[in-house]
Design an enzyme around this catalytic site. Structure first.
Site: not given
Ligand code: MN
Length: 342
Positions: A265, A161
């Site tokens: 997702k 990240k």
């Molecule tokens: Mn992502």
């Protein structure tokens, strides 16, 4: 064949082992909704919604108020006609995680009823996949330490990240690559860069001889031109995550030639749109990865069966259950390090 007689929502809170820090967001816990579908013959099916305020504008506490209404909408339906239930739940545009959890609970009940695992109902394309594991935003030193730990646990793909501090981000990726040789990297900016910052980031990494498998969501969700700009100037493949919630989003992204990858997702799309996105992306030659929100093992199970059944994904980022404090395991799969089996 069973008909649906009841649907129940149960609020469940799961704590992260340590606060999960991504661009402009630190999560200490995931508040999810366990969804149970009950048939007139006593068979039950389970699903999980993991609502995201950041991506979907959802709050679990607000979604709980929909329990009775949802029950009224789908009570009496025959599981064999699950496309009808998909159509009804496709209307849940502002509650996509509920749409996902209900659609999966229905498939789970159908699976119990006919004695066929969900991944087989969805096509049985694979019986094993490998997931990555994620390094959240932290000091460079801590990020390297975490990445080495993940590598030592056997993971071959490490997700990193970034995007709160460009200079530090570059340093973190380069040092992680140095310390975890042989691994592949997915780098996720969670919308935090401008197109120019994103290009500077990838070109600097590339110039140091480090390879990134996927550069995920460099710019804000609605900045489709920005995504396209990054795609055509980046030496690495670019993925849409926050930009790609529904099948309509993906249709626009494909028409705009904005991305190399889509990160599906279930919590953004539900099963119905996810199935449509798989076919659309395959047709258009756009590659696919699958990701998660804050699902427990019950919710990750949904994405595991979807990924195995369709066999559609080059990369699997299904690690939220590994980052939450361990509870009772609810998956209908086995896991050894990164490797997931049915
Ligand atoms: Mn992502």
């Amino acid at each position: 064949m069973g008909k649906i007689v009841d649907v129940t929502f149960t609020l469940k809170t799961y704590k992260y082992e340590k606060p999960f820090h991504i661009t402009n967001s630190i999560s200490k816990e995931a508040t999810n909704i366990e969804i149970k579908v009950i048939l007139d013959n006593g068979i039950t099916g389970y699903g999980e919604a993991s609502p995201s305020y950041r991506v979907n504008g959802e709050r679990a506490e607000a979604l709980m108020a929909m329990e009775q209404f949802i029950k009224e909408q789908i009570a009496g339906r025959d599981l064999r006609d699950y496309r009808h239930i998909f159509e009804i739940t496709d209307k849940l545009l502002s509650a996509p995680s509920i749409k996902a959890g209900i659609q999966y609970a229905v498939m789970d009940a159908l699976s119990e009823e006919i004695g066929l695992e969900v991944y087989r109902i969805l096509g049985g394309a694979k019986d094993t996949i490998e997931t990555d594991k994620t390094v959240g935003i932290d000091t460079v030193e801590n990020m390297v330490k975490e990445a080495v730990k993940i590598r030592n646990e056997g993971f071959n793909v490490i997700k990193i990240k970034v995007s709160e501090d460009l200079k530090k981000d570059i340093e973190a990726v380069l040092q992680i690559a140095e310390a975890t040789k042989g691994a592949e990297y997915i780098v996720d900016a969670n919308m935090g860069y401008t197109p120019k910052e994103a290009i500077h980031f990838v070109k600097t990494i590339y110039s140091k001889g480090v390879d990134i498998a996927i550069f995920e969501q460099p710019v804000p969700a609605h900045h489709i031109d920005g995504l396209k700009f990054v795609r055509f100037h980046s030496p690495f493949p670019v993925a849409a995550d926050e930009s790609a919630r529904t099948k309509y989003d993906v249709f626009r992204l494909i028409k705009s030639e904005a991305v190399d990858f889509i990160n599906i997702k279930l919590m953004k799309s539900g099963l119905s749109d996810a199935l449509a996105i798989v076919e659309m992306a395959n047709t258009a030659g756009v590659k696919l990865m699958i990701g998660c929100m804050g699902e427990s093992s019950l919710g990750i199970n949904q994405s595991v069966h979807f990924a195995l059944g369709t066999g559609a994904f080059l990369y699997h980022d299904l690690d939220s259950h590994l980052m939450l404090i361990k509870e009772e395991f609810r998956g209908k799969f086995r896991q050894e390090g990164p490797r997931i089996f049915v």
